[in-house]
Motif scaffolding. Structure first.
Motif, PDB file in Angstrom:
ATOM      1  N   PHE A   1      36.032 -15.716  31.585  1.00  0.00           N
ATOM      2  CA  PHE A   1      35.576 -14.453  32.140  1.00  0.00           C
ATOM      3  C   PHE A   1      34.141 -14.131  31.681  1.00  0.00           C
ATOM      4  N   ASP A   2      33.601 -14.926  30.750  1.00  0.00           N
ATOM      5  CA  ASP A   2      32.214 -14.705  30.329  1.00  0.00           C
ATOM      6  C   ASP A   2      31.216 -15.330  31.308  1.00  0.00           C
ATOM      7  N   LYS A   3      31.750 -15.860  32.443  1.00  0.00           N
ATOM      8  CA  LYS A   3      30.958 -16.402  33.564  1.00  0.00           C
ATOM      9  C   LYS A   3      30.451 -17.814  33.304  1.00  0.00           C
ATOM     10  N   THR A   4      30.891 -18.435  32.221  1.00  0.00           N
ATOM     11  CA  THR A   4      30.465 -19.796  31.923  1.00  0.00           C
ATOM     12  C   THR A   4      31.650 -20.755  31.911  1.00  0.00           C
ATOM     13  N   CYS A   5      31.312 -22.036  32.029  1.00  0.00           N
ATOM     14  CA  CYS A   5      32.283 -23.119  31.871  1.00  0.00           C
ATOM     15  C   CYS A   5      31.753 -24.040  30.787  1.00  0.00           C
ATOM     16  N   LYS A   6      32.631 -24.495  29.921  1.00  0.00           N
ATOM     17  CA  LYS A   6      32.224 -25.394  28.837  1.00  0.00           C
ATOM     18  C   LYS A   6      32.943 -26.735  28.976  1.00  0.00           C
ATOM     19  N   LEU A   7      32.231 -27.807  28.627  1.00  0.00           N
ATOM     20  CA  LEU A   7      32.774 -29.162  28.639  1.00  0.00           C
ATOM     21  C   LEU A   7      32.863 -29.652  27.205  1.00  0.00           C
ATOM     22  N   TRP A   8      34.074 -30.103  26.790  1.00  0.00           N
ATOM     23  CA  TRP A   8      34.342 -30.446  25.396  1.00  0.00           C
ATOM     24  C   TRP A   8      34.811 -31.894  25.264  1.00  0.00           C
ATOM     25  N   SER A   9      34.621 -32.451  24.073  1.00  0.00           N
ATOM     26  CA  SER A   9      35.208 -33.739  23.720  1.00  0.00           C
ATOM     27  C   SER A   9      36.629 -33.520  23.220  1.00  0.00           C
ATOM     28  N   THR A  10      37.577 -34.239  23.796  1.00  0.00           N
ATOM     29  CA  THR A  10      38.964 -34.130  23.347  1.00  0.00           C
ATOM     30  C   THR A  10      39.120 -34.616  21.911  1.00  0.00           C
ATOM     31  N   GLU A  11      38.405 -35.664  21.546  1.00  0.00           N
ATOM     32  CA  GLU A  11      38.589 -36.292  20.241  1.00  0.00           C
ATOM     33  C   GLU A  11      37.913 -35.528  19.110  1.00  0.00           C
ATOM     34  N   THR A  12      36.754 -34.958  19.360  1.00  0.00           N
ATOM     35  CA  THR A  12      35.997 -34.312  18.270  1.00  0.00           C
ATOM     36  C   THR A  12      35.953 -32.792  18.391  1.00  0.00           C
TER      37      THR A  12
ATOM     38  N   LYS B   1      33.728 -31.312  20.082  1.00  0.00           N
ATOM     39  CA  LYS B   1      32.319 -30.978  20.311  1.00  0.00           C
ATOM     40  C   LYS B   1      32.127 -30.447  21.719  1.00  0.00           C
ATOM     41  N   CYS B   2      31.299 -29.428  21.865  1.00  0.00           N
ATOM     42  CA  CYS B   2      30.947 -28.898  23.179  1.00  0.00           C
ATOM     43  C   CYS B   2      29.743 -29.677  23.707  1.00  0.00           C
ATOM     44  N   PHE B   3      29.965 -30.440  24.786  1.00  0.00           N
ATOM     45  CA  PHE B   3      28.877 -31.215  25.375  1.00  0.00           C
ATOM     46  C   PHE B   3      27.874 -30.310  26.102  1.00  0.00           C
ATOM     47  N   TYR B   4      28.407 -29.442  26.974  1.00  0.00           N
ATOM     48  CA  TYR B   4      27.553 -28.595  27.797  1.00  0.00           C
ATOM     49  C   TYR B   4      28.200 -27.231  28.003  1.00  0.00           C
ATOM     50  N   THR B   5      27.362 -26.239  28.224  1.00  0.00           N
ATOM     51  CA  THR B   5      27.797 -24.940  28.723  1.00  0.00           C
ATOM     52  C   THR B   5      27.156 -24.743  30.088  1.00  0.00           C
ATOM     53  N   PHE B   6      27.984 -24.689  31.128  1.00  0.00           N
ATOM     54  CA  PHE B   6      27.477 -24.547  32.487  1.00  0.00           C
ATOM     55  C   PHE B   6      27.301 -23.065  32.818  1.00  0.00           C
ATOM     56  N   ARG B   7      26.058 -22.690  33.112  1.00  0.00           N
ATOM     57  CA  ARG B   7      25.739 -21.304  33.454  1.00  0.00           C
ATOM     58  C   ARG B   7      25.199 -21.236  34.874  1.00  0.00           C
ATOM     59  N   GLY B   8      25.555 -20.198  35.591  1.00  0.00           N
ATOM     60  CA  GLY B   8      25.068 -20.047  36.958  1.00  0.00           C
ATOM     61  C   GLY B   8      25.884 -19.068  37.772  1.00  0.00           C
ATOM     62  N   HIS B   9      27.168 -18.933  37.431  1.00  0.00           N
ATOM     63  CA  HIS B   9      28.008 -17.961  38.125  1.00  0.00           C
ATOM     64  C   HIS B   9      27.652 -16.542  37.671  1.00  0.00           C
ATOM     65  N   SER B  10      27.786 -15.586  38.585  1.00  0.00           N
ATOM     66  CA  SER B  10      27.464 -14.197  38.266  1.00  0.00           C
ATOM     67  C   SER B  10      28.709 -13.348  38.035  1.00  0.00           C
ATOM     68  N   ALA B  11      29.885 -13.997  38.034  1.00  0.00           N
ATOM     69  CA  ALA B  11      31.134 -13.287  37.769  1.00  0.00           C
ATOM     70  C   ALA B  11      32.126 -14.249  37.117  1.00  0.00           C
ATOM     71  N   GLU B  12      33.323 -13.771  36.823  1.00  0.00           N
ATOM     72  CA  GLU B  12      34.332 -14.547  36.102  1.00  0.00           C
ATOM     73  C   GLU B  12      34.662 -15.871  36.796  1.00  0.00           C
ATOM     74  N   ILE B  13      34.833 -16.936  35.990  1.00  0.00           N
ATOM     75  CA  ILE B  13      35.326 -18.218  36.497  1.00  0.00           C
ATOM     76  C   ILE B  13      36.850 -18.210  36.373  1.00  0.00           C
TER      77      ILE B  13
END
Length: 377
Positions: A155-166, A168-180
Motif C-alpha cells: 500500500f506504500d505504492k512500491t514493489c520490492k524484489l528480494w533474494s529468497t536465500e539471503t 537482500k532487496c535487489f530493487y524497489t520499483f517506484r512509479g505507481h501513484s496508488a496502492e499495489i
C-alpha cells in the motif's frame, strides 16, 4: 544460435522445457492433454520429439521417465485425508496473503504489519523477515518455478524484489501513484507485473530493475492480473467491469472483454492459452476466446458475488468460489454445472483445481474478526 537443455520440469498435463539461448534462460511448455493411464508413453514422446528440436536423443529417456511419472499420478485413485498440521503465529497484525514455492518446501506470508515472512513448511521455522515497506504488504509471489526471488507489493505504492536465500532487496520499483494490490512473474521470470489502484499495470525488468511498460486503458482500479503460460500475453481485471488482454512485448491493448455488470474479481488463462475465464461481483463467471476476445458463455448459478475462478490444468473444467458460501465446478465445453460444493458457513474467497482434488480456502475474515494465524492442512 546456441540451445542447451538445462532442466525439465513436470507439471500436471504438461512439461516445461527450460533452456539457454544466446546466454539467456528461456522456457517452452508442451501440453500433454491427451495423456491417459493406458497411453504408450514412449510412442507419445517420440512423436513430440519430431516437432520439438529441444528434445534431443541424449535427453529422450529422461523425458520419457518424467512423462511416465505424470502418467502414474493420473492413474492414482487415492483418497486424501487432511488434518491440522501446524498453527503458526506469523505476524503481530492480520495476514493479507500467502504463497508457496513450486515444491511446497517454503511459503511466504504478507501482513498489515508491513512485513513479508519466509517460512520452512515442514518445520514451521521462520527463515527470515523481509522488512522495508512503509505500509501494508498486500501482494506477494515467488518467481516459480525457480523460487529464488520474492516480490512484494504494498500500500506504500512500491514493489520490492528480494533474494529468497539471503533476504537482500535487489530493487524497489517506484512509479505507481496508488496502492499495489496484485502482482505476478511471467513464466520465464524475466518480467514482473504489478497492478494498482491507480488504474494502471506496469511491467518491470527483473534483471535490470527498470520499468518496461505501463498498461493504460482501464478507468478504475486493477485488482487482478495474470500471464498466460507462454508469457506473451497478460490479462488485467478491473473495477470498471472489464478485462483487458495485452501484448507483453509491445504493451499494446489487444482486446477488451466487455460483458460483466459488476467489478471483476478474478481472471485466468487456461493451459494452452486458448480460453480466458473471468469472475465478477455481478454473480457470474464468463468464458472468452483468448485469441479473438469474443464471449463464449456465461455461468450464472451463484446467488452472490463470484470471488474467484480457475481452470484445471487441462482446461476442461472451471471452478468458482462465491460469497454465497458455495463452490461450483463446470464443464468448460458444455458450460454445465457438474458439482455444487456446500458446507462453509461464510463466503469462499479462493478456489484451486488440480487433476485429483478441489481445494477451497475460507476467507480469512469471519464474523468481523481477522486472525493473525496461518493454518496448514
Amino acid at each position: 544460435r546456441s540451445l542447451i537443455m538445462t532442466c525439465l520440469s513436470l507439471v500436471f498435463e504438461g512439461i516445461i522445457l527450460e533452456y539457454v539461448e544466446g546466454g539467456e534462460s528461456k522456457t517452452r511448455s508442451i501440453d500433454l492433454l491427451d495423456l491417459r493411464p493406458d497411453t504408450d508413453v514412449t510412442a507419445l514422446v517420440e512423436e513430440i520429439q519430431k516437432r520439438e528440436p529441444l528434445i534431443t536423443a541424449s535427453c529422450l529417456e529422461h523425458v520419457i521417465h518424467l512423462v511416465q511419472r505424470l502418467q502414474e499420478k493420473l492413474g492414482e485413485k487415492q483418497i486424501h485425508k487432511f488434518s491440522l498440521f501446524k498453527v503458526l503465529r506469523t505476524h503481530i497484525l492480520p495476514l493479507t496473503n500467502v504463497a508457496f514455492n513450486k515444491s511446497g518446501s517454503r511459503f511466504i506470508t504478507g501482513s498489515y504489519d508491513r512485513t513479508c515472512k519466509l517460512w520452512d513448511t515442514a518445520s514451521g521455522e521462520e527463515l527470515r523477515s523481509l522488512e522495508g515497506h512503509r505500509n501494508v504488504v498486500y501482494a506477494i509471489a515467488f518467481n516459480n518455478p525457480y523460487g529464488d526471488k520474492i516480490a512484494t507489493g504494498s500500500f506504500d505504492k512500491t514493489c520490492k524484489l528480494w533474494s529468497t536465500e539471503t533476504g537482500k532487496c535487489f530493487y524497489t520499483f517506484r512509479g505507481h501513484s496508488a496502492e499495489i494490490v496484485c502482482l505476478s512473474f511471467n513464466p520465464q521470470s524475466t518480467l514482473l507485473a504489478t497492478g494498482s489502484m491507480d488504474t494502471t499495470a506496469k511491467l518491470w525488468d527483473v534483471e535490470k530493475g527498470e520499468e518496461v511498460a505501463t498498461l493504460n486503458g482501464h478507468s478504475a482500479e486493477i485488482i487482478t492480473l495474470s500471464f498466460n503460460t507462454t508469457g506473451d500475453r497478460i490479462i488485467t481485471g478491473s473495477f470498471d467491469h472489464t478485462v483487458a488482454v495485452w501484448d507483453v512485448g509491445t504493451g499494446r491493448l489487444l482486446h477488451t472483454l466487455i460483458g460483466h455488470r459488476g467489478e471483476i474479481s478474478s481472471a485466468q488463462f487456461n493451459w494452452d492459452c486458448s480460453l480466458i475465464v473471468t469472475g465478477s461481483m455481478d454473480k457470474t463467471c464468463m468464458l472468452w476466446d483468448a485469441v479473438t476476445g469474443t464471449h463464449i458463455g456465461t455461468l450464472a448459478a451463484h446467488s452472490k458475488e463470484v470471488l474467484d475462478v480457475c481452470f484445471d490444468y487441462a482446461g476442461q473444467r472451471i471452478a468458482t468460489a462465491s460469497a454465497d458460501g458455495s463452490a461450483r465446478v463446470y464443464n468448460a465445453g458444455t458450460k454445465q454445472c457438474i458439482a455444487k460444493l456446500e458446507g462453509h458457513e461464510d463466503e469462499i474467497s479462493k478456489v484451486s483445481l488440480c487433476s485429483c482434488a478441489l481445494l477451497i480456502w475460507l476467507n480469512f475474515e469471519l464474523q468481523g474478526s481477522v486472525p493473525n494465524t496461518f493454518r496448514c492442512f
